[in-house]
Enzyme design. Structure first.
Site, PDB file in Angstrom:
ATOM      1  N   PRO A 199       0.830  -1.211   0.000  1.00  0.00           N
ATOM      2  CA  PRO A 199       0.000   0.000   0.000  1.00  0.00           C
ATOM      3  C   PRO A 199       0.865   1.262   0.000  1.00  0.00           C
ATOM      4  CG  PRO A 199      -0.802  -1.570   1.612  1.00  0.00           C
ATOM      5  CD  PRO A 199       0.512  -2.089   1.126  1.00  0.00           C
ATOM      6  N   GLU A 200       0.442   2.249  -0.767  1.00  0.00           N
ATOM      7  CA  GLU A 200       1.184   3.515  -0.802  1.00  0.00           C
ATOM      8  C   GLU A 200       0.586   4.484   0.219  1.00  0.00           C
ATOM      9  OE1 GLU A 200       2.608   4.817  -4.547  1.00  0.00           O
ATOM     10  OE2 GLU A 200       2.397   2.847  -5.466  1.00  0.00           O
TER      11      GLU A 200
ATOM     12  N   LYS B 288       4.304   5.437   4.802  1.00  0.00           N
ATOM     13  CA  LYS B 288       3.625   4.146   4.802  1.00  0.00           C
ATOM     14  C   LYS B 288       3.456   3.588   6.208  1.00  0.00           C
ATOM     15  CE  LYS B 288       5.441   3.088   0.188  1.00  0.00           C
ATOM     16  NZ  LYS B 288       6.172   2.111  -0.660  1.00  0.00           N
TER      17      LYS B 288
ATOM     18  N   ARG C 259      12.523  -3.746  -7.561  1.00  0.00           N
ATOM     19  CA  ARG C 259      11.146  -3.323  -7.823  1.00  0.00           C
ATOM     20  C   ARG C 259      10.951  -3.129  -9.321  1.00  0.00           C
ATOM     21  NH1 ARG C 259       8.490  -1.405  -3.369  1.00  0.00           N
ATOM     22  NH2 ARG C 259       6.658  -1.785  -4.670  1.00  0.00           N
TER      23      ARG C 259
END
Length: 269
Positions: free
Chosen positions: A2-3, A52, A258
């Protein structure tokens, strides 16, 4: 993962549902049981997000720090609360709702000083009114690291993840591998301002939308995006598909573990 907008939405939700009143806190799974017993029945003073990270402040009893990581989720509903199902790390029961936390990377009880130390290690958060974008610029402008990697470094900028990273670079025509020190200051200011707007909209809607009106499906006639993350985006997870602006196939590569997406034509090196 989640951002930042997701954590800010959760902080607002938890503050609204549980703030200002005693909260029942337990750990059906058992891994947070000792800490839960300390704050059980205490008044939740406030809930806030920084990047976050989520913080539940119970005053003198301490601060519960949650980092969802890749697999953490919150689930909630109105009372009465059912019997816990699965590995529930922490359960909150308030006046009208209950909330279960499963699978977080971190769920711990900290002192106020320890919570402040975590926040001090983070870069400015575009969603916080006390953010100082100048601090991020100082780190970016003095680094040879690629701007794509810097935007994902939470000590440089807090709350920006893979989606916002890819999309803000596209929206400003920035090549992902551009060294931070070569980024123009006015361009950084524009990127920061854009992140503030995009992420605030994400808090409001609960999804990430970055596509300008003239490129939306109902205008161009293309099919809407079908993706579990939701939202209309330019390049994120669109490898090989035509760029919505120029038609060039969207490129992809791994960067620091990523996935990175960009348009070679709209973001020339």
């Amino acid at each position: 993962m989640p951002e930042g907008h997701t954590l800010h939405r959760l902080a607002r939700l938890h503050k609204r549902r549980y703030g200002g009143a005693p909260v029942e806190v337990s750990s059906p799974q058992g891994r947070f049981a000792a800490e839960a017993s300390v704050v059980d029945g205490q008044v939740l003073k406030t809930a806030e997000a920084y990047g976050k990270h989520l913080f539940h402040d119970y005053g003198p009893a301490g601060v519960v720090h949650v980092h969802l990581g890749l697999y953490g989720t919150f689930g909630e509903a109105k009372l009465p609360a059912p019997e816990p199902v699965g590995q529930v790390r922490m359960r909150l029961v308030g006046r009208t709702h209950w909330t279960d936390l499963r699978g977080p990377t971190r769920c711990e009880l900290l002192t106020e000083g320890e919570a402040d130390a975590i926040k001090a290690r983070l870069g400015p958060d575009p969603l916080r009114r006390d953010a100082k974008p100048e601090l991020a610029w100082q780190r970016i402008s003095g680094s040879r690291t690629s701007i794509a990697a810097l935007l994902m470094d939470q000590s440089v900028l807090a709350g920006v993840g893979n989606v916002y990273r890819a999309e803000v670079l596209f929206r400003h025509g920035v090549a992902p591998m551009l060294p931070g020190k070569t980024l123009d200051r006015s361009l950084w200011d524009a990127m920061w301002a854009d992140l503030v707007v995009l992420m605030r909209e994400g808090v409001r809607t609960g999804r990430i939308d970055t596509v300008a009106d003239e490129h939306l499906p109902e205008v161009t006639g293309r099919a809407p995006r079908r993706d579990r993350h939701g939202g209309e985006v330019y390049v994120y997870r669109r490898t090989g598909q035509p760029c919505l602006v120029c038609g060039t196939p969207v490129a992809f590569q791994e960067l620091a573990g990523r996935k990175l997406y960009w348009c070679p034509a709209c973001q020339p090196s």
